[in-house]
Scaffold this motif. Structure first.
Motif, PDB file in Angstrom:
ATOM      1  N   ALA A  71       0.817  -1.215   0.000  1.00  0.00           N
ATOM      2  CA  ALA A  71       0.000   0.000   0.000  1.00  0.00           C
ATOM      3  C   ALA A  71       0.849   1.263   0.000  1.00  0.00           C
ATOM      4  CB  ALA A  71      -0.920  -0.003   1.205  1.00  0.00           C
ATOM      5  N   SER A  72       2.094   1.145   0.504  1.00  0.00           N
ATOM      6  CA  SER A  72       2.949   2.344   0.587  1.00  0.00           C
ATOM      7  C   SER A  72       3.774   2.563  -0.682  1.00  0.00           C
ATOM      8  CB  SER A  72       3.869   2.216   1.804  1.00  0.00           C
ATOM      9  OG  SER A  72       4.628   1.040   1.678  1.00  0.00           O
ATOM     10  N   GLU A  97       6.279   5.599  -9.203  1.00  0.00           N
ATOM     11  CA  GLU A  97       7.077   4.470  -9.728  1.00  0.00           C
ATOM     12  C   GLU A  97       6.210   3.391 -10.357  1.00  0.00           C
ATOM     13  OE1 GLU A  97       9.264   3.220  -6.299  1.00  0.00           O
ATOM     14  OE2 GLU A  97      10.424   5.082  -6.211  1.00  0.00           O
ATOM     15  N   MET A  98       4.956   3.743 -10.643  1.00  0.00           N
ATOM     16  CA  MET A  98       4.051   2.699 -11.133  1.00  0.00           C
ATOM     17  C   MET A  98       3.789   2.759 -12.625  1.00  0.00           C
ATOM     18  SD  MET A  98       1.262   2.222  -8.191  1.00  0.00           S
ATOM     19  CE  MET A  98       1.731   1.776  -6.546  1.00  0.00           C
ATOM     20  N   LYS A 112      -1.943   3.687  -1.302  1.00  0.00           N
ATOM     21  CA  LYS A 112      -2.966   3.807  -0.259  1.00  0.00           C
ATOM     22  C   LYS A 112      -3.712   5.135  -0.397  1.00  0.00           C
ATOM     23  CE  LYS A 112      -3.609   3.477   4.695  1.00  0.00           C
ATOM     24  NZ  LYS A 112      -2.983   3.555   5.985  1.00  0.00           N
ATOM     25  N   ASP A 113      -2.951   6.226  -0.661  1.00  0.00           N
ATOM     26  CA  ASP A 113      -3.566   7.550  -0.816  1.00  0.00           C
ATOM     27  C   ASP A 113      -4.643   7.514  -1.901  1.00  0.00           C
ATOM     28  OD1 ASP A 113      -1.800   8.472   1.063  1.00  0.00           O
ATOM     29  OD2 ASP A 113      -0.385   9.317  -0.396  1.00  0.00           O
ATOM     30  N   VAL A 173      -0.331  -3.139  -7.115  1.00  0.00           N
ATOM     31  CA  VAL A 173      -0.118  -3.411  -5.686  1.00  0.00           C
ATOM     32  C   VAL A 173      -0.762  -4.728  -5.214  1.00  0.00           C
ATOM     33  CG1 VAL A 173       0.225  -1.028  -4.990  1.00  0.00           C
ATOM     34  CG2 VAL A 173      -2.084  -1.969  -5.003  1.00  0.00           C
ATOM     35  N   SER A 174      -1.599  -5.347  -6.058  1.00  0.00           N
ATOM     36  CA  SER A 174      -2.226  -6.591  -5.587  1.00  0.00           C
ATOM     37  C   SER A 174      -1.187  -7.722  -5.595  1.00  0.00           C
ATOM     38  CB  SER A 174      -3.431  -6.943  -6.450  1.00  0.00           C
ATOM     39  OG  SER A 174      -3.024  -7.037  -7.780  1.00  0.00           O
TER      40      SER A 174
END
Ligand SMILES: Nc1ncnc2c1ncn2[C@@H]1O[C@H](COP(=O)(O)OP(=O)(O)OP(=O)(O)O)[C@@H](O)[C@H]1O
Length: 364
Positions: free
Chosen positions: A2-3, A8-9, A28-29, A60-61
């Motif tokens: 989550a962080s 960077e995605m 997360k945000d 993120v999953s």
């Protein structure tokens, strides 16, 4: 997860910049906000926001695999691991390609049935050039009872693959690829396992034959079968086809081991099956029986020899009539005869038969 930083995605730069300007920095945000909150905050359309959230969620999953990708992976691993074709078409089909790599295949049967002949043929096939269907590899042949015959090997080779064996120097080259070891005891063999491991790294060994396992371990039973287990454990690490021969024997009342089908009194012994069935096991015992993945029983019924797929995780229970000629072992019929019921755990030798306890789960 989550962080993880949104920067960077790999989001489109324009969207990543807007998120950064609104202090939406981590996954997360972004994922804590509803789509409408995000549309309002970033001043973006629904389609853009939905696509950005889907992208972030995917990144993120936790990693996952579909059943299909697992199946594909398994098929690929099996293909990489491979098989050593036996050259016996029906049997190769039943075994999905032949003797599999990385597991123990056991040949069980009475004396003189053809176990060594089978091993000689497999050794030839492993050493054969790939363009002729072989593995172009080295073979380690543990010849415990000095039954390995280089003369017979060359005879089988010359009769089966004349085009190769009559090529100058080929017979010598192929025979030179088969390394014969004659350990005097199980302890000596266990020591030479280290040497085998080195050979595996240094050379291109793609078959280990142990003929016979029963002879290699004779005497070990007096001290219990415990030493056999680590051996099975050791050799199962070798990611090559491992073929061992084994005989069937019974334990008599004086606690000495005796091979069946080799003694004149065998028929008398077998008459009282209630007395003997409980004592009949594959030589090496029940623990060893579990270490074996494929078991092929060689037997004779009314003078005809059969090879039976008695244990295999995938193959059907089939028996194939075979003969041994100057060119080695060959099948008389590639279709195979279906074996039903208790017959699968029975070894016939002409008029006699043994019901063997190869697996505790097997109906006896
Ligand atoms: N040149 C040949 N031509 C035809 N048949 C042969 C030839 N050489 C051997 N055989 C057959 O092979 C049989 C011997 O087979 P093999 O030595 O493989 O037996 P085995 O099952 O290994 O026995 P053991 O358990 O005693 O080692 C002989 O009985 C014979 O029928």
């Amino acid at each position: 997860m989550a962080s993880r930083l949104i920067s960077e995605m790999g989001l489109p730069k324009s969207i990543a910049n807007v998120f950064a300007a609104r202090s939406i920095k981590t996954a997360k945000d972004a994922l804590s906000l509803t789509e409408f909150d995000l549309m309002e905050l970033a001043d973006m359309g629904l389609a853009e926001v939905t696509s950005a959230l889907a992208h972030i969620s995917e990144r993120v999953s936790p990693p996952y695999q579909t059943a299909l990708s697992l199946l594909e992976q398994r098929i690929q691993n099996e293909q990489l691991a491979g098989h050593l074709p036996t050259g016996l078409k029906g049997l190769d089909e039943a075994l999905f390609g032949g003797i599999p790599f990385g597991v123990i295949t056991e040949l069980v049967g009475p004396a003189g049935i053809g176990k060594t002949q089978f091993c000689l043929k497999l050794s030839l096939l492993a050493s054969l050039p790939t363009r002729h269907g072989g593995l172009d590899a080295q073979v380690i042949y543990i010849d415990v009872e000095s039954k390995f015959s280089s003369k017979r090997l060359i005879e089988i080779g010359a009769q089966s693959f004349p085009e190769i064996f009559y090529t100058r120097g080929m017979a010598q080259e192929m025979a030179g690829r088969i390394l014969v070891l004659r350990p005097a005891s199980l302890a000596e063999f266990t020591e030479s396992l280290q040497q085998i491991k080195l050979l595996l790294l240094e050379r291109r060994v793609k078959l280990l034959v142990i003929d016979s396992m029963a002879a290699l371990t004779s005497g070990e039973f007096e001290h219990g079968a415990s030493k056999i287990n680590p051996l099975g454990w050791h050799i199962s690490f070798l990611k090559i086809p491992i073929v061992v021969t084994n005989q069937v024997r019974s334990q008599s009342s004086d606690d000495t081991w005796r091979y069946n089908f080799q003694v004149g009194t065998r028929h008398r012994d077998l008459e009282d099956t209630s007395k003997y069935d409980s004592q009949l096991i594959a030589a090496l015992g029940i623990h060893w029986a579990h270490a074996v993945t494929i078991r092929l029983i060689l037997e004779t019924i009314s003078g005809e020899r059969f090879i039976k797929v008695a244990k295999s995780p995938m193959s059907p229970a089939l028996a194939f009539p075979f003969s041994i000629t100057s060119s080695g072992i060959s099948l008389l019929n590639d279709d195979g005869i279906e074996v039903v019921g208790q017959e699968i755990s029975t070894i016939h030798c002409d008029g006699d038969y043994l019901i063997i306890k190869l697996d505790p789960q097997m109906p006896q």
